[in-house]
Design a protein around this motif. Structure first.
Motif, PDB file in Angstrom:
ATOM      1  N   ASP A   1      -2.446  -2.274   2.672  1.00 28.20           N
ATOM      2  CA  ASP A   1      -3.753  -1.999   3.255  1.00 28.20           C
ATOM      3  C   ASP A   1      -3.715  -0.564   3.762  1.00 28.20           C
TER       4      ASP A   1
ATOM      5  N   LEU B   1     -12.724   4.840   4.498  1.00 31.22           N
ATOM      6  CA  LEU B   1     -12.961   3.561   3.829  1.00 31.22           C
ATOM      7  C   LEU B   1     -11.674   2.754   3.789  1.00 31.22           C
ATOM      8  N   SER B   2     -11.813   1.453   3.890  1.00 30.80           N
ATOM      9  CA  SER B   2     -10.670   0.542   3.879  1.00 30.80           C
ATOM     10  C   SER B   2     -10.385   0.071   2.449  1.00 30.80           C
ATOM     11  N   PHE B   3      -9.126   0.205   2.043  1.00 33.88           N
ATOM     12  CA  PHE B   3      -8.711  -0.211   0.701  1.00 33.88           C
ATOM     13  C   PHE B   3      -7.552  -1.190   0.792  1.00 33.88           C
TER      14      PHE B   3
ATOM     15  N   THR C   1      -7.535  -5.569  -6.045  1.00 30.99           N
ATOM     16  CA  THR C   1      -7.690  -4.285  -5.368  1.00 30.99           C
ATOM     17  C   THR C   1      -9.145  -3.843  -5.368  1.00 30.99           C
ATOM     18  N   ASN C   2      -9.456  -2.965  -4.447  1.00 29.98           N
ATOM     19  CA  ASN C   2     -10.788  -2.373  -4.400  1.00 29.98           C
ATOM     20  C   ASN C   2     -10.717  -0.850  -4.513  1.00 29.98           C
ATOM     21  N   ILE C   3      -9.655  -0.322  -5.110  1.00 29.16           N
ATOM     22  CA  ILE C   3      -9.488   1.137  -5.176  1.00 29.16           C
ATOM     23  C   ILE C   3     -10.488   1.809  -6.118  1.00 29.16           C
TER      24      ILE C   3
ATOM     25  N   SER D   1     -13.709   0.770  -6.467  1.00 28.82           N
ATOM     26  CA  SER D   1     -15.007   0.687  -5.791  1.00 28.82           C
ATOM     27  C   SER D   1     -14.758   0.017  -4.451  1.00 28.82           C
ATOM     28  N   ALA D   2     -14.841   0.782  -3.369  1.00 29.94           N
ATOM     29  CA  ALA D   2     -14.453   0.293  -2.047  1.00 29.94           C
ATOM     30  C   ALA D   2     -15.161  -1.002  -1.659  1.00 29.94           C
TER      31      ALA D   2
ATOM     32  N   SER E   1     -13.900  -5.885  -5.047  1.00 29.04           N
ATOM     33  CA  SER E   1     -12.527  -6.143  -5.491  1.00 29.04           C
ATOM     34  C   SER E   1     -12.515  -6.570  -6.947  1.00 29.04           C
TER      35      SER E   1
ATOM     36  N   TRP F   1      -7.034  10.882  -6.798  1.00 26.69           N
ATOM     37  CA  TRP F   1      -7.838  11.168  -5.612  1.00 26.69           C
ATOM     38  C   TRP F   1      -7.474  12.542  -5.043  1.00 26.69           C
TER      39      TRP F   1
END
Length: 82
Positions: free
Chosen positions: A29, A35-37, A51-53, A55-56, A59, A77
């Motif tokens: 995490d 933003l939280s990923f 994962t949500n990397i 699109s934040a 998932s 990134w």
């Protein structure tokens, strides 16, 4: 220790993360630009990670060489300021 490639990508980008492991699966995490990923590994007959990397707000599951796919995205990134 699991998710080594992903942890290396985060460290390369100077992104702090929290790592935990449960039932032999790794979980990461972290915050990036406010933003939280997450990267949550699973094994349900096949290894993969949720994962949500990409699109934040959404998932998705990635299977196959998921560590390489996730690491490559993180490395694309912008760098964090040290």
């Amino acid at each position: 220790m699991r998710l080594q490639k992903v942890k290396q990508a985060l460290e390369q980008k100077k992104i702090s993360y929290k790592y935990t492991e449960e039932d032999g699966c790794g979980s990461l995490d972290f915050l990036f630009r406010g933003l939280s990923f997450h990267v949550w590994e699973y094994h349900d007959g096949v290894w993969g990670a949720e994962t949500n990397i990409f699109s934040a707000g959404r998932s998705q599951d990635i299977e196959g060489d998921y560590e390489e796919i996730i690491s490559r995205e993180i490395c694309s990134w912008p760098d964090m300021i040290a």
